[in-house]
Every structure is written in C-alpha cells, then in structure tokens.
Design a protein around this motif. Structure first.
Motif, PDB file in Angstrom:
ATOM      1  N   MET A  11       0.858  -1.167   0.000  1.00  0.00           N
ATOM      2  CA  MET A  11       0.000   0.000   0.000  1.00  0.00           C
ATOM      3  C   MET A  11       0.902   1.227   0.000  1.00  0.00           C
ATOM      4  O   MET A  11       1.806   1.329   0.795  1.00  0.00           O
ATOM      5  N   SER A  12       0.659   2.150  -0.894  1.00  0.00           N
ATOM      6  CA  SER A  12       1.510   3.337  -0.941  1.00  0.00           C
ATOM      7  C   SER A  12       0.817   4.499  -0.256  1.00  0.00           C
ATOM      8  O   SER A  12      -0.376   4.703  -0.409  1.00  0.00           O
ATOM      9  N   PHE A  13       1.577   5.230   0.525  1.00  0.00           N
ATOM     10  CA  PHE A  13       1.038   6.382   1.240  1.00  0.00           C
ATOM     11  C   PHE A  13       1.678   7.645   0.697  1.00  0.00           C
ATOM     12  O   PHE A  13       2.880   7.673   0.441  1.00  0.00           O
ATOM     13  N   LEU A  14       0.873   8.679   0.495  1.00  0.00           N
ATOM     14  CA  LEU A  14       1.396   9.966   0.066  1.00  0.00           C
ATOM     15  C   LEU A  14       1.579  10.818   1.315  1.00  0.00           C
ATOM     16  O   LEU A  14       0.613  11.168   1.971  1.00  0.00           O
ATOM     17  N   ARG A  15       2.812  11.099   1.656  1.00  0.00           N
ATOM     18  CA  ARG A  15       3.062  11.856   2.878  1.00  0.00           C
ATOM     19  C   ARG A  15       4.179  12.855   2.645  1.00  0.00           C
ATOM     20  O   ARG A  15       5.095  12.613   1.863  1.00  0.00           O
ATOM     21  N   ARG A  16       4.100  13.960   3.376  1.00  0.00           N
ATOM     22  CA  ARG A  16       5.194  14.923   3.344  1.00  0.00           C
ATOM     23  C   ARG A  16       6.358  14.363   4.143  1.00  0.00           C
ATOM     24  O   ARG A  16       6.177  13.548   5.021  1.00  0.00           O
ATOM     25  N   ARG A  17       7.552  14.849   3.864  1.00  0.00           N
ATOM     26  CA  ARG A  17       8.730  14.339   4.546  1.00  0.00           C
ATOM     27  C   ARG A  17       9.238  15.315   5.595  1.00  0.00           C
ATOM     28  O   ARG A  17      10.413  15.552   5.717  1.00  0.00           O
ATOM     29  N   SER A  18       8.367  15.900   6.360  1.00  0.00           N
ATOM     30  CA  SER A  18       8.782  16.830   7.411  1.00  0.00           C
ATOM     31  C   SER A  18       8.304  16.307   8.759  1.00  0.00           C
ATOM     32  O   SER A  18       7.527  15.367   8.832  1.00  0.00           O
ATOM     33  N   ALA A  19       8.760  16.958   9.805  1.00  0.00           N
ATOM     34  CA  ALA A  19       8.351  16.550  11.148  1.00  0.00           C
ATOM     35  C   ALA A  19       6.860  16.761  11.370  1.00  0.00           C
ATOM     36  O   ALA A  19       6.276  16.170  12.265  1.00  0.00           O
ATOM     37  N   ALA A  20       6.246  17.607  10.576  1.00  0.00           N
ATOM     38  CA  ALA A  20       4.822  17.899  10.744  1.00  0.00           C
ATOM     39  C   ALA A  20       3.933  16.905   9.985  1.00  0.00           C
ATOM     40  O   ALA A  20       2.758  17.135   9.807  1.00  0.00           O
ATOM     41  N   THR A  21       4.509  15.780   9.555  1.00  0.00           N
ATOM     42  CA  THR A  21       3.720  14.778   8.849  1.00  0.00           C
ATOM     43  C   THR A  21       2.659  14.208   9.790  1.00  0.00           C
ATOM     44  O   THR A  21       2.989  13.808  10.905  1.00  0.00           O
ATOM     45  N   PRO A  22       1.409  14.149   9.347  1.00  0.00           N
ATOM     46  CA  PRO A  22       0.391  13.602  10.242  1.00  0.00           C
ATOM     47  C   PRO A  22       0.640  12.119  10.495  1.00  0.00           C
ATOM     48  O   PRO A  22       1.076  11.389   9.609  1.00  0.00           O
ATOM     49  N   ALA A  23       0.407  11.700  11.713  1.00  0.00           N
ATOM     50  CA  ALA A  23       0.581  10.289  12.063  1.00  0.00           C
ATOM     51  C   ALA A  23      -0.594   9.469  11.568  1.00  0.00           C
ATOM     52  O   ALA A  23      -0.523   8.260  11.496  1.00  0.00           O
TER      53      ALA A  23
ATOM     54  N   LEU B  18      -4.243  13.692   3.702  1.00  0.00           N
ATOM     55  CA  LEU B  18      -4.155  15.117   3.390  1.00  0.00           C
ATOM     56  C   LEU B  18      -3.642  15.842   4.624  1.00  0.00           C
ATOM     57  O   LEU B  18      -4.363  15.957   5.606  1.00  0.00           O
ATOM     58  N   PRO B  19      -2.402  16.318   4.610  1.00  0.00           N
ATOM     59  CA  PRO B  19      -1.854  16.988   5.788  1.00  0.00           C
ATOM     60  C   PRO B  19      -2.239  18.460   5.837  1.00  0.00           C
ATOM     61  O   PRO B  19      -2.347  19.124   4.808  1.00  0.00           O
ATOM     62  N   ALA B  20      -2.447  18.970   7.025  1.00  0.00           N
ATOM     63  CA  ALA B  20      -2.638  20.400   7.252  1.00  0.00           C
ATOM     64  C   ALA B  20      -1.289  20.985   7.650  1.00  0.00           C
ATOM     65  O   ALA B  20      -0.378  20.256   8.050  1.00  0.00           O
ATOM     66  N   PRO B  21      -1.107  22.305   7.546  1.00  0.00           N
ATOM     67  CA  PRO B  21       0.168  22.912   7.932  1.00  0.00           C
ATOM     68  C   PRO B  21       0.584  22.605   9.372  1.00  0.00           C
ATOM     69  O   PRO B  21       1.772  22.524   9.673  1.00  0.00           O
ATOM     70  N   ASP B  22      -0.395  22.366  10.263  1.00  0.00           N
ATOM     71  CA  ASP B  22      -0.059  22.072  11.659  1.00  0.00           C
ATOM     72  C   ASP B  22       0.260  20.599  11.893  1.00  0.00           C
ATOM     73  O   ASP B  22       0.526  20.177  13.009  1.00  0.00           O
ATOM     74  N   GLY B  23       0.220  19.788  10.815  1.00  0.00           N
ATOM     75  CA  GLY B  23       0.544  18.384  10.948  1.00  0.00           C
ATOM     76  C   GLY B  23      -0.639  17.487  11.216  1.00  0.00           C
ATOM     77  O   GLY B  23      -0.481  16.273  11.300  1.00  0.00           O
ATOM     78  N   SER B  24      -1.831  18.044  11.355  1.00  0.00           N
ATOM     79  CA  SER B  24      -3.005  17.206  11.568  1.00  0.00           C
ATOM     80  C   SER B  24      -3.459  16.594  10.238  1.00  0.00           C
ATOM     81  O   SER B  24      -3.080  17.054   9.166  1.00  0.00           O
ATOM     82  N   CYS B  25      -4.260  15.566  10.335  1.00  0.00           N
ATOM     83  CA  CYS B  25      -4.783  14.902   9.144  1.00  0.00           C
ATOM     84  C   CYS B  25      -6.110  15.547   8.758  1.00  0.00           C
ATOM     85  O   CYS B  25      -7.056  15.536   9.530  1.00  0.00           O
ATOM     86  N   GLN B  26      -6.180  16.104   7.556  1.00  0.00           N
ATOM     87  CA  GLN B  26      -7.385  16.793   7.086  1.00  0.00           C
ATOM     88  C   GLN B  26      -8.205  15.934   6.134  1.00  0.00           C
ATOM     89  O   GLN B  26      -9.121  16.426   5.495  1.00  0.00           O
ATOM     90  N   GLY B  27      -7.872  14.661   6.045  1.00  0.00           N
ATOM     91  CA  GLY B  27      -8.645  13.762   5.213  1.00  0.00           C
ATOM     92  C   GLY B  27      -7.838  12.555   4.784  1.00  0.00           C
ATOM     93  O   GLY B  27      -6.613  12.547   4.855  1.00  0.00           O
ATOM     94  N   VAL B  28      -8.564  11.536   4.361  1.00  0.00           N
ATOM     95  CA  VAL B  28      -7.973  10.301   3.872  1.00  0.00           C
ATOM     96  C   VAL B  28      -8.681   9.945   2.582  1.00  0.00           C
ATOM     97  O   VAL B  28      -9.897  10.092   2.479  1.00  0.00           O
ATOM     98  N   PHE B  29      -7.931   9.513   1.578  1.00  0.00           N
ATOM     99  CA  PHE B  29      -8.593   8.976   0.390  1.00  0.00           C
ATOM    100  C   PHE B  29      -7.957   7.658   0.013  1.00  0.00           C
ATOM    101  O   PHE B  29      -6.766   7.439   0.195  1.00  0.00           O
ATOM    102  N   LEU B  30      -8.798   6.745  -0.453  1.00  0.00           N
ATOM    103  CA  LEU B  30      -8.352   5.427  -0.880  1.00  0.00           C
ATOM    104  C   LEU B  30      -8.621   5.293  -2.365  1.00  0.00           C
ATOM    105  O   LEU B  30      -9.686   5.669  -2.842  1.00  0.00           O
ATOM    106  N   ARG B  31      -7.644   4.752  -3.076  1.00  0.00           N
ATOM    107  CA  ARG B  31      -7.712   4.613  -4.529  1.00  0.00           C
ATOM    108  C   ARG B  31      -7.729   3.122  -4.862  1.00  0.00           C
ATOM    109  O   ARG B  31      -6.763   2.408  -4.611  1.00  0.00           O
ATOM    110  N   TYR B  32      -8.848   2.655  -5.392  1.00  0.00           N
ATOM    111  CA  TYR B  32      -9.038   1.255  -5.744  1.00  0.00           C
ATOM    112  C   TYR B  32      -8.834   1.085  -7.244  1.00  0.00           C
ATOM    113  O   TYR B  32      -9.440   1.789  -8.030  1.00  0.00           O
TER     114      TYR B  32
END
Length: 166
Positions: free
Chosen positions: A1-13, A36-50
């Motif tokens: 499963m591939s995840f799209l994530r930013r590579r900074s410390a503010a990456t949402p868990a 979907l990361p927000a600038p504060d590092g929170s998760c602003q959404g999830v999407f799944l691609r089938y």
C-alpha cells in the motif's frame, strides 16, 4: 500500500477518525491510500484509490474529509477533491465541472443515508457524497462504472490505526 506523505516533522501520524471504505482485504485489485496533511501536521482527510484495471488507472476513489477540512470548501461548480484525484490518476486533463446534484435516500445496514448524487460534465464519472453522523464527508468517485446501492453495503469503518505511521 503506498502512502502519500510529506517528509517533514509535521507529517500527520494518521487520522483521528475512522475511515469509511471497502476493506482492503476484500478488494481484488491494487489499493493505494493517501493522507491530506494540514500545515499544523493534523490529518485533514484520507482517500483510498481502488484499481481494478491492472495498473491502468483507478476504478474508484473514496475520500473521508472531517469537518473543517479545506478540501471540503468548494466554489460553485467546482469538482470534489476525489474527482480531481481520479482525473489526475487517469491523466485526463479535460475540464470537468459539477452541473447539478440530486439528493436521494439510501439504506446502509440499519442506517438511512441522504446521498447527494453529483452530475458532472464528464459523463463517465459517477460521484456521490454523504455526511456521516460524526460530520465526516464521504465522497465516492468512480470511473466508467455507475455507483449503485449495492456499494453502500460494502462500506465499513476501517480503524484510524490502519493509517498510522509505524
């Protein structure tokens, strides 16, 4: 499963809400997920691609956007985030807009959903949206396949822990 994530410390868990989707174990094709990361590092959404098309593009994208997510704020006629992701994945650069919407009742188990069926200028895309009781907006965008009432029976909550970094 591939995840799209930013590579900074503010990456949402991961999200602090359950994600309503089809169970990855029940899906016979390829599956990808993105946060979907927000600038504060929170998760602003999830999407799944089938993907049922053998790597030639997704068959469906299911998004879960919590209340306050900027991806929920659309201008009049603007397509939902999930439709834009579907078009991007299919490398379809034709302009698409929302031309109308229709509300309809649908049963999901014992729950009654009021589903908005969006009408789009690209007729090969089917798109529906509904609000969950916890104010998470679920959007389903499908390419070249109608979204029928049978699909709602396949949706189940996937725990937020499934999307945690580890």
């Amino acid at each position: 499963m591939s995840f799209l994530r930013r590579r900074s410390a503010a990456t949402p868990a991961g999200p602090d809400f359950d994600v309503l989707a089809m169970d990855p174990g029940d899906w016979p094709g390829n599956l990808g997920a993105g946060l979907l990361p927000a600038p504060d590092g929170s998760c602003q959404g999830v999407f799944l691609r089938y993907d049922l098309f053998g790597g030639r593009g997704p068959a469906m994208i299911i998004g879960n956007l919590p209340e306050g997510s900027p991806a929920r704020e659309l201008l009049d006629g603007q397509i939902p985030f999930e439709v834009a992701q579907l078009l991007l994945a299919l490398e379809n650069e034709e302009p698409v807009e929302v031309t109308g919407a229709e509300d309809m009742p649908v049963m999901q188990g014992d729950n009654l959903l009021i589903v908005r069926r969006l009408k789009l200028s690209e007729s090969r895309i089917s798109c529906v949206q509904f609000d969950r009781s916890d104010n998470v907006l679920v959007t389903i965008a499908s390419w070249d396949r109608p979204i029928t009432d049978d699909l709602y029976a396949l949706l189940k909550p996937l725990p937020a822990e499934l999307f945690q970094q580890g």
